[in-house]
Scaffold this motif. Sequence first.
Motif, PDB file in Angstrom:
ATOM      1  N   PHE A  23      21.336  56.705  38.182  1.00  0.00           N
ATOM      2  CA  PHE A  23      21.129  56.587  39.471  1.00  0.00           C
ATOM      3  C   PHE A  23      22.364  57.528  39.996  1.00  0.00           C
ATOM      4  CE2 PHE A  23      23.435  52.975  38.116  1.00  0.00           C
ATOM      5  CZ  PHE A  23      24.515  52.946  38.852  1.00  0.00           C
TER       6      PHE A  23
ATOM      7  N   ARG B 263       7.457  58.223  31.351  1.00  0.00           N
ATOM      8  CA  ARG B 263       7.685  59.014  32.273  1.00  0.00           C
ATOM      9  C   ARG B 263       6.392  58.898  33.064  1.00  0.00           C
ATOM     10  NH1 ARG B 263      10.223  63.258  28.904  1.00  0.00           N
ATOM     11  NH2 ARG B 263       8.174  63.936  28.201  1.00  0.00           N
TER      12      ARG B 263
ATOM     13  N   MET C 212       6.244  55.733  34.867  1.00  0.00           N
ATOM     14  CA  MET C 212       7.413  55.136  35.889  1.00  0.00           C
ATOM     15  C   MET C 212       7.263  56.560  36.946  1.00  0.00           C
ATOM     16  SD  MET C 212       9.395  53.109  35.528  1.00  0.00           S
ATOM     17  CE  MET C 212      11.057  53.406  36.369  1.00  0.00           C
ATOM     18  N   SER C 213       6.183  57.115  37.091  1.00  0.00           N
ATOM     19  CA  SER C 213       5.877  58.268  38.098  1.00  0.00           C
ATOM     20  C   SER C 213       5.896  57.967  39.532  1.00  0.00           C
ATOM     21  CB  SER C 213       4.941  59.201  37.608  1.00  0.00           C
ATOM     22  OG  SER C 213       5.612  60.039  36.701  1.00  0.00           O
TER      23      SER C 213
ATOM     24  N   ASN D 248       7.829  56.190  40.893  1.00  0.00           N
ATOM     25  CA  ASN D 248       9.249  55.909  41.299  1.00  0.00           C
ATOM     26  C   ASN D 248       9.937  57.227  41.619  1.00  0.00           C
ATOM     27  OD1 ASN D 248       8.555  53.069  39.617  1.00  0.00           O
ATOM     28  ND2 ASN D 248       9.957  52.570  41.635  1.00  0.00           N
ATOM     29  N   LEU D 249       9.901  57.475  42.711  1.00  0.00           N
ATOM     30  CA  LEU D 249      10.673  59.018  42.973  1.00  0.00           C
ATOM     31  C   LEU D 249      12.168  58.872  43.084  1.00  0.00           C
ATOM     32  CD1 LEU D 249       8.287  60.230  45.751  1.00  0.00           C
ATOM     33  CD2 LEU D 249       8.077  60.746  43.246  1.00  0.00           C
TER      34      LEU D 249
ATOM     35  N   ARG E 230      15.127  61.053  44.422  1.00  0.00           N
ATOM     36  CA  ARG E 230      15.486  62.602  44.671  1.00  0.00           C
ATOM     37  C   ARG E 230      16.870  63.089  44.229  1.00  0.00           C
ATOM     38  NH1 ARG E 230      13.355  67.206  46.138  1.00  0.00           N
ATOM     39  NH2 ARG E 230      13.580  67.908  48.330  1.00  0.00           N
ATOM     40  N   CYS E 231      17.649  62.067  43.933  1.00  0.00           N
ATOM     41  CA  CYS E 231      18.753  62.549  43.299  1.00  0.00           C
ATOM     42  C   CYS E 231      18.563  63.010  41.881  1.00  0.00           C
ATOM     43  CB  CYS E 231      19.773  61.359  42.974  1.00  0.00           C
ATOM     44  SG  CYS E 231      20.568  60.640  44.677  1.00  0.00           S
ATOM     45  N   GLY E 232      17.491  62.984  41.313  1.00  0.00           N
ATOM     46  CA  GLY E 232      17.044  63.400  40.183  1.00  0.00           C
ATOM     47  C   GLY E 232      17.831  63.012  39.158  1.00  0.00           C
TER      48      GLY E 232
ATOM     49  N   TYR F 139      16.175  61.323  36.684  1.00  0.00           N
ATOM     50  CA  TYR F 139      14.972  60.931  36.094  1.00  0.00           C
ATOM     51  C   TYR F 139      15.512  60.855  34.212  1.00  0.00           C
ATOM     52  CZ  TYR F 139      11.913  61.605  39.662  1.00  0.00           C
ATOM     53  OH  TYR F 139      11.492  61.799  41.059  1.00  0.00           O
ATOM     54  N   THR F 140      16.086  61.955  33.907  1.00  0.00           N
ATOM     55  CA  THR F 140      16.131  61.759  32.605  1.00  0.00           C
ATOM     56  C   THR F 140      17.143  60.566  31.748  1.00  0.00           C
ATOM     57  OG1 THR F 140      18.160  63.459  32.604  1.00  0.00           O
ATOM     58  CG2 THR F 140      16.043  64.360  32.045  1.00  0.00           C
ATOM     59  N   ASN F 141      18.118  60.330  32.811  1.00  0.00           N
ATOM     60  CA  ASN F 141      19.015  59.234  32.396  1.00  0.00           C
ATOM     61  C   ASN F 141      18.140  57.904  32.501  1.00  0.00           C
ATOM     62  OD1 ASN F 141      21.191  61.026  32.035  1.00  0.00           O
ATOM     63  ND2 ASN F 141      22.190  60.434  34.074  1.00  0.00           N
ATOM     64  N   ILE F 142      17.342  57.763  33.352  1.00  0.00           N
ATOM     65  CA  ILE F 142      16.667  56.503  33.822  1.00  0.00           C
ATOM     66  C   ILE F 142      15.753  56.291  32.362  1.00  0.00           C
ATOM     67  CG2 ILE F 142      14.615  55.510  35.181  1.00  0.00           C
ATOM     68  CD1 ILE F 142      15.873  57.002  37.372  1.00  0.00           C
TER      69      ILE F 142
ATOM     70  N   GLU G  10      16.434  57.342  29.581  1.00  0.00           N
ATOM     71  CA  GLU G  10      17.134  57.033  28.394  1.00  0.00           C
ATOM     72  C   GLU G  10      17.510  55.713  28.404  1.00  0.00           C
ATOM     73  OE1 GLU G  10      20.452  59.396  28.344  1.00  0.00           O
ATOM     74  OE2 GLU G  10      19.318  61.412  27.893  1.00  0.00           O
TER      75      GLU G  10
END
Lengths: 743, 338, 169
Positions: free
Chosen positions: C104, C133, C136-137, C139-140, C142-144, C146-149, C151
């Motif tokens: 986040f 992915r 979980m789509s 849940n947007l 905007r900070c981007g 996603y890849t860490n989430i 993981e």
Amino acid sequence: MSNVHPYVGRAQPRVDGPLKVSGLARYSAEFAAEDMVYAAAVPATIAKGRIVRIDASAAEAAPGVIEILTHQNRPDMPEEDKPYKADMVAVPGGPFRPLRDERVVFSGQPVALVIADTHENARDAATLVKVEYESETPTVDVGDARDGAYEPPEKRNGIPPPPPPRGDAAATFKGSSIRLEEEYRVAAEHHNPMELQATTVEWDDGRLVVHNKTQGVNNPKNYLCSVFGLDPASVEVVSPFVGGAFGMSLRPLYDLTLAVMASLKLERSVRLVLTRAQMYTMGWRPDTLQTVALSAGEDGRLTSIRHEVVQATSQYEDYQEPTVNWSGLVYDCPNVTLGHKLAKLDTPTPSDMRAPGATLGLFALETAMDELASKLKLDPLELRLRNYAENDQNDGKPFSSKELKAAYEQGAERFGWSKRSAEPRSMKDGRELVGYGMATGCWEAMMQPHGASAALTADGRLEVACGTADIGTGTYTILSQIAADAFSMPIEEVTALVGDTRLPMAPVEGGSWAAASAGNAVRLACAALKEELVKRARGLDDSPLANASADHVVFRNGRITLVSDEDVSVSYADLLGAAEGGRIEAMAKFAPDKDFKEKFSSFVHSAVFAEVRVDEELGVVWVERIVSAVAAGNILNRATARSQILGGVVMGIGMALHEETVWDRRLGRIVNANLGEYHVPAHADVKNIDVIFVEEKDEANPLGVKGLGEIGIVGAAAAIGNAVFHATGRRIRHLPITIDKLL
Amino acid sequence: MNRFSYLRASSVSEAVAAVAGDPAARFIAGGTNLVDLMKYDVEKPGRLVDITRLPLNAIEETADGGLKIGALVPNSDLAYDQRVRRDYPLLSSAILAGASAQLRNAATTGGNLLQRTRCYYFYDVATPCNKREPGSGCSAIGGATRIHAILGASDSCIATHPSDMCVALAALEAVVHVQGPKGDRTIPIADFHRLPGDTPETDNTLEHGEMVTAVELPAPRFGAHHTYLKLRDRLSYAFALVSIAAAVELDGDVIGEVRVALGGVAHKPWRDADAEGALKGALPSSSAFADFADRLLSGAKGQGENDFKVELAKRAIVRALGQAAAGTPQVQSVKQVN
Amino acid sequence: MAQAQAAATSVTLTVNGESKTLDVAPWETLLDVLRERLHLTGAKKGCDQGQCGACTVLVDGRRVNSCLQLAVMRDGCEITTIEGLGEPASLHAMQAAFVKHDAFQCGYCTPGQICSAVGMIREGHAETAEEIRELMSGNLCRCGAYTNIVEAIEEVLAERNAPKLEAAE
């Protein structure tokens, strides 16, 4: 002496992480106040014209309604523009003022404010306010306004206008056999941070504590004092957490003005949370029409660059961003002409959105460079290398550092660029066409004067503070790391404070300058605190350090210890015991080195490599992976820094493939003012992103930091678009690249 | 959101009577569309009749080998039901292509049938819309039409039906069970939704007060020869520009039965019995599928911005029929289209 | 017995294990009740339309968008918000994994992402990154992040599956 294992440079977990993941971090709409009332703004349904009549009788009669403010009954406000320009990010023109008069200058403009006892009652009553308009035909498409484009007579403060032409680009272009001239366009975008813009005003007998979603608390405070004539001692802005902003919350927005107006009128605490649709009634990334003309010799060396932009602005302000300047900067080229014009639309004024100007300008330039590489039958990376600029082409200064070549090399290596076959449409994986594309990114490494404080507090903790903001960038964490290192303390014993006007002065957090500026300010404050502590240690009765100077001591384990004799020391506890209020504090101010700036240009650079997959038959495209190699000086926190780049890249994917604000051109209304139809990337759209920070030493500031908030997005869309060309042989010059454009 | 009274129904007949007797009353179950529309002031019910506590959440096997799905079965429960995954994977896949996991957890089978259009102008109460306000005009025609209909539209309305589930139900020839003030009846899915004509305010053939109680699926067919292919502006959590539910029954080497329903292109899931009939007996091939697609789309007409949907639909039909014939259906978490 | 009312009605919600009885108007959403009445501001309002997922909470163990739930309809339900999953001193495994993976930035979508991830694991249909992915789509971010989430979720999933795998051997 520093920590054996310093915090700076590590992948230090966010110090505010536990609060954020447990839902305890409080954002602006989440402060409770006694006896608070709720406001709701009524949006205009036309884009241009005037209000003829407002009938608020039904709304007034609705349950729970306390007050309805319109331009007809609002409290007196200053008539002239000047007080409203007490906004450090103001642009030329007359700032928008909610409920000013009967004029409507954009669709969704607030035309009334309903205040009620509950959120639901305010929302319900807002729908009952009947407004009659006299409507005029609006213009909301930059293409429709390009004929009236003009050079802004007044330049925006802090934004460099295009540099004057050098050489003769037109003649060179004309005489060149290798050349191209194309028009590029990027759809209008909205920031769409996840947090709704909101203000909670706590009213306490005339004193205001304002919780406003802002990228810098001092900006709304100055604005409120100027506009409402408030005594600075009677108003504080306290906004410790910001739910994303990306530039949207740099300027004071109308939620602030309206909430405070209502609070002062009613002498009560007020909360105003905008709706998602209302998030589209303020700043946006302007729609642009860009022309890039390039010519080159057979050797692939650029001989001329012309880059001109027509950029949207509102009817009431001349918003400007540095769109074309990059084309004079990043490549070695003797003949360059740059132009920047504005076109007026019946929309709100655009605003800075992540890497304003650079994102758009470098999309155009870097796409054109890819087109040139294709014409020259030259590898796109090789073309960049042949035109590598060793100094700032706009003003001739050397760079304070520029490891872009290393970024190209390391990025290409990690990506496997050498596996790219030259011809478009030559790489396939099963049914999908595979494309590799790359682009260069660039952003200025800026700094601003910042104040900071450092204090030892009664509980033995170290507290550092700065009136900047943490908009998700990791400011809390890097300030804590810097402070922990200064005192060789565990980071758990450090408290960092931001987002409060009672803290030392800082400007807005924007332009990627916060890490370098606030970071160095905290570093200086820690040094000042050390000096203060040594002074006090020397002054203790029978002090063992009576003759010690700051150079002769180290700070660790809660003590000041003589370097030459570890047994001679004074504890912080003793100093705190002797201190008034049990607190010892020092202040410092950081200002960028003007002489250095005179001599050097400072920029952050990146090399972005993208792999896309295209199902040509169905127009389905996705980004398989991105490698972003960034040269940004010293990296304070490898985790939060990496996240900044990831975030920029994801927004770049959105720009390339998804994001587009759509207006109904007849009505002047945005038809997709929501997160269902304005598509920001979702989880499914983001696969693999690899971030490289190349080694780069920079001396523009003592920390060697350049800033990372913007660079991640710059070049990303161009790299993706270039990869789509490589995959399909089709050049899409108008973003986003949606299914219909690939069919 | 307007003010309304709330009634928690304790029986189907009570719910039906409560809505039938009050023109301003609406049923509410998952609320994922209705509450959203109420926040936009598009729907302004005077009374909501909460049917979520009614015993309509079972999935039962029918005497003729089909399934009867209670109207309150959540979309996710339906999609993940073992019998549905085994016998009606097309339905499961279509549901999982729609919305988000959270929305599917809340949304119900009956509610999904009653989803309203996502037309921009229907949602914007500042603009005229014949569906929202009969007789006020259609703002979409001549406006922003990227997401609008290419089939079966009228001069009054060019909206599309947004459901994914219903597209699969159309291909599977489900039957909708309803209970109303005049008693029970069943409606074949093909007759459930309607085309806009000059009364676009009416999405379907239900009478006011009639409640969907179940959706019945005929005995399973098609085995692995099906697919749900959805094309949209991002890879998940977006409405379809075009979607295809396809199911094929092979008779030896040739096509026996074929069903193709289109989503995102019309006011209702779109099928063409003549075109399907003409494909019977053909060898499965891209050219046969392309001929079929041409025939299915022969009456298609774009609005300008959505002209591309005609070609997109044709290509998607060919691909989807290829998947169905090969028995290699699209998996919704996989973004490659095989 | 059915009851009709236009005014406030008493509902009882079990929120994070605590029983709360309060009068709500029929048009109050669960999200607004949590945030404005119970001061549980962990569930976020990002769109108020079911289009972003920031308001995700668990209702009777299932993840839903609380902005689209009328509170009056959830009478008698068990609600788990982010505050009920864990506190800074005793974080839930998913919360801890989010911190570890820097999953986040601004933190605003985070409670929704975490509640959604916990709900998704309970649902049991996500094993691969691709499935995570997709599921979980809703849940947007905007900070981007996603890849860490993804993981972070993969790590919690692996920990959860590890004992099962051993047992199977």
